[in-house]
Design a protein around this motif. Sequence first.
Motif, PDB file in Angstrom:
ATOM      1  N   MET A   1       0.779  -1.286   0.058  1.00 12.96           N
ATOM      2  CA  MET A   1       0.080   0.215   0.045  1.00 12.96           C
ATOM      3  C   MET A   1       0.856   1.093   0.098  1.00 12.96           C
ATOM      4  O   MET A   1       1.663   1.588   0.983  1.00 12.96           O
ATOM      5  CB  MET A   1      -0.817  -0.132   1.244  1.00 12.96           C
ATOM      6  CG  MET A   1      -1.938   0.564   1.403  1.00 12.96           C
ATOM      7  SD  MET A   1      -3.302  -0.431   0.825  1.00 12.96           S
ATOM      8  CE  MET A   1      -3.100  -2.103   1.737  1.00 12.96           C
ATOM      9  N   LEU A   2       0.564   1.959  -0.915  1.00  8.02           N
ATOM     10  CA  LEU A   2       1.458   3.402  -0.927  1.00  8.02           C
ATOM     11  C   LEU A   2       0.491   4.518  -0.453  1.00  8.02           C
ATOM     12  O   LEU A   2      -0.546   4.623  -1.463  1.00  8.02           O
ATOM     13  CB  LEU A   2       1.963   3.475  -2.480  1.00  8.02           C
ATOM     14  CG  LEU A   2       3.064   2.388  -2.753  1.00  8.02           C
ATOM     15  CD1 LEU A   2       3.506   2.829  -4.346  1.00  8.02           C
ATOM     16  CD2 LEU A   2       3.999   2.298  -1.994  1.00  8.02           C
ATOM     17  N   ILE A   3       1.024   5.413   0.110  1.00 10.23           N
ATOM     18  CA  ILE A   3       0.261   6.355   0.615  1.00 10.23           C
ATOM     19  C   ILE A   3       1.191   7.811   0.397  1.00 10.23           C
ATOM     20  O   ILE A   3       2.492   7.507   0.764  1.00 10.23           O
ATOM     21  CB  ILE A   3      -0.334   6.691   2.172  1.00 10.23           C
ATOM     22  CG1 ILE A   3       0.521   6.232   3.012  1.00 10.23           C
ATOM     23  CG2 ILE A   3      -1.552   5.353   2.069  1.00 10.23           C
ATOM     24  CD1 ILE A   3       0.213   6.358   4.518  1.00 10.23           C
ATOM     25  N   GLY A   4       0.787   8.856   0.398  1.00 11.42           N
ATOM     26  CA  GLY A   4       1.450  10.187   0.403  1.00 11.42           C
ATOM     27  C   GLY A   4       0.755  11.211  -0.286  1.00 11.42           C
ATOM     28  O   GLY A   4      -0.429  10.760  -1.122  1.00 11.42           O
ATOM     29  N   PRO A   5       1.218  12.497  -0.324  1.00  8.25           N
ATOM     30  CA  PRO A   5       0.480  13.581  -0.829  1.00  8.25           C
ATOM     31  C   PRO A   5       0.769  13.567  -2.432  1.00  8.25           C
ATOM     32  O   PRO A   5       1.727  12.761  -3.076  1.00  8.25           O
ATOM     33  CB  PRO A   5       1.133  14.708  -0.217  1.00  8.25           C
ATOM     34  CG  PRO A   5       2.789  14.151   0.019  1.00  8.25           C
ATOM     35  CD  PRO A   5       2.491  12.776   0.522  1.00  8.25           C
ATOM     36  N   PRO A   6      -0.137  14.508  -3.020  1.00  6.94           N
ATOM     37  CA  PRO A   6       0.055  14.625  -4.870  1.00  6.94           C
ATOM     38  C   PRO A   6       1.735  14.967  -4.785  1.00  6.94           C
ATOM     39  O   PRO A   6       2.430  15.744  -4.110  1.00  6.94           O
ATOM     40  CB  PRO A   6      -0.730  15.766  -4.922  1.00  6.94           C
ATOM     41  CG  PRO A   6      -1.809  15.626  -3.860  1.00  6.94           C
ATOM     42  CD  PRO A   6      -1.037  15.396  -2.581  1.00  6.94           C
ATOM     43  N   GLY A   7       2.463  14.189  -5.855  1.00  4.70           N
ATOM     44  CA  GLY A   7       3.479  14.440  -6.259  1.00  4.70           C
ATOM     45  C   GLY A   7       4.613  13.561  -5.510  1.00  4.70           C
ATOM     46  O   GLY A   7       5.725  13.876  -5.783  1.00  4.70           O
ATOM     47  N   SER A   8       3.947  12.715  -4.808  1.00  5.09           N
ATOM     48  CA  SER A   8       5.161  11.790  -3.907  1.00  5.09           C
ATOM     49  C   SER A   8       5.706  10.750  -4.647  1.00  5.09           C
ATOM     50  O   SER A   8       6.600  10.006  -4.424  1.00  5.09           O
ATOM     51  CB  SER A   8       4.502  11.348  -2.628  1.00  5.09           C
ATOM     52  OG  SER A   8       3.496  10.540  -2.879  1.00  5.09           O
ATOM     53  N   GLY A   9       4.942  10.498  -5.916  1.00  5.23           N
ATOM     54  CA  GLY A   9       5.452   9.288  -6.747  1.00  5.23           C
ATOM     55  C   GLY A   9       4.567   8.034  -6.575  1.00  5.23           C
ATOM     56  O   GLY A   9       5.026   6.962  -6.915  1.00  5.23           O
ATOM     57  N   LYS A  10       3.333   8.291  -6.142  1.00  9.75           N
ATOM     58  CA  LYS A  10       2.831   6.675  -5.858  1.00  9.75           C
ATOM     59  C   LYS A  10       2.457   6.027  -6.988  1.00  9.75           C
ATOM     60  O   LYS A  10       2.643   4.808  -7.004  1.00  9.75           O
ATOM     61  CB  LYS A  10       1.247   7.267  -4.983  1.00  9.75           C
ATOM     62  CG  LYS A  10       1.723   7.867  -3.747  1.00  9.75           C
ATOM     63  CD  LYS A  10       0.263   8.023  -3.039  1.00  9.75           C
ATOM     64  CE  LYS A  10      -0.642   9.095  -3.627  1.00  9.75           C
ATOM     65  NZ  LYS A  10      -0.240  10.387  -3.572  1.00  9.75           N
ATOM     66  N   SER A  11       2.121   6.522  -8.049  1.00 11.16           N
ATOM     67  CA  SER A  11       1.774   5.767  -9.389  1.00 11.16           C
ATOM     68  C   SER A  11       3.017   5.168  -9.775  1.00 11.16           C
ATOM     69  O   SER A  11       2.917   4.377 -10.583  1.00 11.16           O
ATOM     70  CB  SER A  11       0.836   6.761 -10.322  1.00 11.16           C
ATOM     71  OG  SER A  11      -0.464   7.196  -9.523  1.00 11.16           O
ATOM     72  N   THR A  12       3.947   6.303 -10.109  1.00 19.40           N
ATOM     73  CA  THR A  12       5.141   5.655 -10.782  1.00 19.40           C
ATOM     74  C   THR A  12       5.884   4.799  -9.766  1.00 19.40           C
ATOM     75  O   THR A  12       6.356   3.748 -10.626  1.00 19.40           O
ATOM     76  CB  THR A  12       6.092   7.178 -10.910  1.00 19.40           C
ATOM     77  OG1 THR A  12       5.354   8.076 -11.528  1.00 19.40           O
ATOM     78  CG2 THR A  12       7.417   6.700 -11.586  1.00 19.40           C
ATOM     79  N   VAL A  13       6.153   5.035  -8.854  1.00 20.31           N
ATOM     80  CA  VAL A  13       6.653   4.008  -7.783  1.00 20.31           C
ATOM     81  C   VAL A  13       5.622   2.756  -7.696  1.00 20.31           C
ATOM     82  O   VAL A  13       6.652   1.840  -7.792  1.00 20.31           O
ATOM     83  CB  VAL A  13       7.028   4.754  -6.526  1.00 20.31           C
ATOM     84  CG1 VAL A  13       7.675   3.518  -5.543  1.00 20.31           C
ATOM     85  CG2 VAL A  13       8.157   5.677  -6.700  1.00 20.31           C
ATOM     86  N   GLY A  14       4.695   2.949  -7.534  1.00 23.39           N
ATOM     87  CA  GLY A  14       3.727   1.753  -7.680  1.00 23.39           C
ATOM     88  C   GLY A  14       3.836   0.952  -8.800  1.00 23.39           C
ATOM     89  O   GLY A  14       4.017  -0.499  -8.690  1.00 23.39           O
ATOM     90  N   THR A  15       3.994   1.329  -9.906  1.00 24.11           N
ATOM     91  CA  THR A  15       4.124   0.640 -10.968  1.00 24.11           C
ATOM     92  C   THR A  15       5.351  -0.298 -10.924  1.00 24.11           C
ATOM     93  O   THR A  15       5.563  -1.356 -11.338  1.00 24.11           O
ATOM     94  CB  THR A  15       4.026   1.414 -12.540  1.00 24.11           C
ATOM     95  OG1 THR A  15       2.678   2.236 -12.364  1.00 24.11           O
ATOM     96  CG2 THR A  15       4.208   0.462 -13.419  1.00 24.11           C
TER      97      THR A  15
END
Length: 162
Positions: A1-15
Amino acid sequence: MLIGPPGSGKSTVGTLLAQRLGTSFRDTDADVEAVAGKPVSDIFVDDGEERFRELEAEAVRRALDEHAGVLSLGGGAILSEATQSLLAGHPVVYLQVGLADAVQRVGLASARPLLVLNPRSRLKQLMDERRPIYERLASLIVATDGRTPEDITDEIVKGLTA
C-alpha cells in the motif's frame, strides 16, 4: 500500500514496485474514475468533495478486498477513519516528499481539484495537515526528494523484506 501527498510518486513508484515484486498495480483514483465515468477533477466540480470522498472510501475498501498486489491510495484517502482502520495490518509505505519536489512533480497548472486556488500554498497546507496521519499509518517511511523512482523502489523492496 502506497500513501502520500500529490507528487510523492505513488503511481510511478507503485508501477515499478509491482513489476519488481512480480504482481499487479492498482490505483484507487483510477477506480473512482471508472465507477464515476469521469475524471476526479470533474467529480469534485459536478458532485463535490464529499461525494468524491465517499467514492474513494468505497474504492479503497473494494481494492483491499479484491487486490493482492501493490495499491496506491489517493492523497486524501487516509482522511477517512474507516480507511485508516482498513489499513491496519497491511504493509503501508508513506512516500514522503518535500514541498519543492511535490510542486515540481505536480506542476502548478495541474487539474488537481484541491489545488485550484493558490496551488503552492494549498499543497503545503494539505501536506502539513495530512503528514501526522501518513506517519501514523506507515509501517515504512521513504523520503523521495531528489531520488529516482528506481532508487525509491529499491528502498521499499529492502524495507518490506527486512
